[in-house]
Design a protein around this motif. Structure first.
Motif, mmCIF file in Angstrom:
data_model
loop_
_atom_site.group_PDB
_atom_site.id
_atom_site.type_symbol
_atom_site.label_atom_id
_atom_site.label_comp_id
_atom_site.label_asym_id
_atom_site.label_seq_id
_atom_site.Cartn_x
_atom_site.Cartn_y
_atom_site.Cartn_z
ATOM 1 N N CYS A 160 -30.773 -52.291 30.448
ATOM 2 C CA CYS A 160 -29.830 -51.567 30.332
ATOM 3 C C CYS A 160 -29.800 -50.111 30.828
ATOM 4 N N VAL A 161 -28.819 -49.443 31.544
ATOM 5 C CA VAL A 161 -29.018 -47.959 31.572
ATOM 6 C C VAL A 161 -28.771 -47.099 30.448
ATOM 7 N N ARG A 196 -30.006 -43.485 38.519
ATOM 8 C CA ARG A 196 -30.411 -43.008 39.600
ATOM 9 C C ARG A 196 -31.373 -44.124 40.249
ATOM 10 N N GLN A 197 -32.087 -44.520 39.502
ATOM 11 C CA GLN A 197 -33.076 -45.495 39.916
ATOM 12 C C GLN A 197 -32.355 -46.783 40.542
ATOM 13 N N VAL A 198 -31.292 -47.327 39.676
ATOM 14 C CA VAL A 198 -30.483 -48.549 39.943
ATOM 15 C C VAL A 198 -29.671 -48.381 41.271
ATOM 16 N N MET A 199 -29.121 -46.903 41.167
ATOM 17 C CA MET A 199 -28.013 -46.687 42.325
ATOM 18 C C MET A 199 -28.748 -46.380 43.802
ATOM 19 N N MET A 222 -25.397 -42.601 26.483
ATOM 20 C CA MET A 222 -25.056 -43.641 27.441
ATOM 21 C C MET A 222 -26.059 -44.909 27.168
ATOM 22 N N LEU A 223 -25.237 -45.922 27.167
ATOM 23 C CA LEU A 223 -25.877 -47.443 27.304
ATOM 24 C C LEU A 223 -25.028 -48.419 27.863
ATOM 25 N N GLN A 278 -23.531 -51.977 24.603
ATOM 26 C CA GLN A 278 -23.142 -51.088 25.532
ATOM 27 C C GLN A 278 -22.337 -50.053 24.748
ATOM 28 N N TYR A 279 -22.146 -48.807 25.094
ATOM 29 C CA TYR A 279 -21.607 -47.860 24.266
ATOM 30 C C TYR A 279 -20.379 -47.318 25.288
ATOM 31 N N CYS A 280 -19.150 -47.548 24.568
ATOM 32 C CA CYS A 280 -17.705 -47.098 25.381
ATOM 33 C C CYS A 280 -17.403 -45.686 25.036
#
Length: 357
Positions: A59-60, A67-70, A94-95, A172-174
């Motif tokens: 999870c991001v 940044r690492q993913v994108m 962020m999640l 996940q957090y909305c």
């Protein structure tokens, strides 16, 4: 998912003759975007992607991981915009699951800014309205659920219905979460409240209250997200609900059906749902799953498999509580339920008790 195209007669007959079907519907093919287009997941295998454990582990949770993913797909200006929101406005930490991030449009920085899933999962400072930074009637506990706790975590607002918040976390957090007062980690803008009673004792207190309150027939089992509760604990709680005579409806609330379908596809989870569905059938109780999809692109083949798998266990149905009011946009959106501009409905939709909950 279906899309309305144009008026077309239907051959079905009503009492007065042929019925007119106002729309022709075309099924939209479901697509699982290729996660390997994202630099950080270039080498991720299908087996890894379909693993709930891999999804949770990757999870991001912060800007560095995004940044690492994108890689170089996003301009630096986006990260600066996001950092300012995290520092000043964010009500949720962020999640984002890989499954959810993969459904966002990453073709360009502009496309990422415009993406509807990104807007509520990774809000940035420029998304916020400068003239109306928050809902004029917003409060920390916007639905006043804690004010109506019969015991800690059990909201008894209506005579026959209760909400059982089993845990304060989600996969996940909305950004639009109506339980931002309790769910997730604290942010600079919101110091979260915490449950004070140990989970086993709190769950037992809920069950004890329901046993001595025969007017309750409908229980929403939520949180947080029930997908974050270890399956044996969730199954034990629902199994105990099924032993209470007055209860006839049980609704399991999980955005993870869309955000982490891999969880609901696990063999032990599906087997447990089959056991609960079988017992519910014997007891004359209905079990349904409620999820929260706000954008059609979030429904992928994996999500469809998870939904179909849940239905195949024997539960009553899978429902969606989506509403475009959840998405912060300028100009303001029109609600999919009442069709009125969201900014003109400061309390709630006129046709629903709450919006985007």
């Amino acid at each position: 998912m279906t899309t309305a195209l144009h008026s077309q007669p239907d051959t079905a007959r009503g009492p007065g003759g042929p019925a007119e079907q106002p729309y022709a519907y075309r099924r939209r093919p479901l697509v699982e975007p290729d996660w390997r287009r994202l630099p950080g997941w270039r080498d991720v295998t299908t087996a890894e992607w379909e693993s709930a454990q891999w999804q949770r582990a990757h999870c991001v949770k912060n800007i560095r991981q995004l940044r690492q993913v994108m890689g170089g797909l996003l301009d630096e200006s986006f990260y600066a915009d996001l950092q300012r929101d995290q520092d000043e406005r964010a009500t949720m930490s962020m999640l984002v699951t890989p499954q959810m991030l993969n459904t966002m449009d990453t073709a360009s920085t502009e496309a990422f800014y415009a993406d509807p899933v990104r807007r509520y999962m990774i809000p940035v400072f420029s998304d916020r309205r400068t003239d109306w930074p928050s809902h004029p009637r917003a409060t920390r506990d916007s639905l006043h659920e804690a004010e109506m706790w019969a015991v800690e975590g059990l909201t008894h607002r209506y005579p026959t219905k209760v909400l059982a918040e089993l845990l304060p976390t989600c996969p996940q957090y909305c950004g639009h979460c109506t339980r931002m007062d309790l769910v997730g980690n604290s942010t600079p803008a919101v110091d979260k409240h915490r449950f004070t009673v140990r989970p086993p004792d709190r769950h037992q207190a809920m069950l004890d209250y329901l046993r001595r309150t025969p007017t309750v027939r409908d229980v929403v089992v939520s949180g947080g997200d029930v997908a974050n509760l270890p399956w044996p604990r969730l199954e034990s709680f629902v199994d105990a609900l099924l032993d209470i005579d007055g209860i006839r409806d049980i609704r399991l609330a999980t955005k993870a059906l869309m955000g982490l379908p891999q969880h609901w596809l696990q063999d032990d989870v599906r087997a447990g749902m089959e056991r609960l569905a079988a017992k519910a059938h014997r007891r004359g109780v209905q079990i349904a799953v409620h999820t929260h999809v706000n954008a059609a692109r979030s429904v992928t083949p994996l999500v469809a498999r998870a939904a179909r798998g849940l239905l195949d266990t024997g539960i009553r149905d899978v429902r969606n509580q989506g509403c475009c009011c959840a998405v912060s946009t300028t100009p303001p959106p029109h609600c999919s339920t009442c069709r009125s501009p969201c900014s003109t409905r400061p309390g709630s939709c006129p046709t629903t008790s709450t919006c985007a909950t």
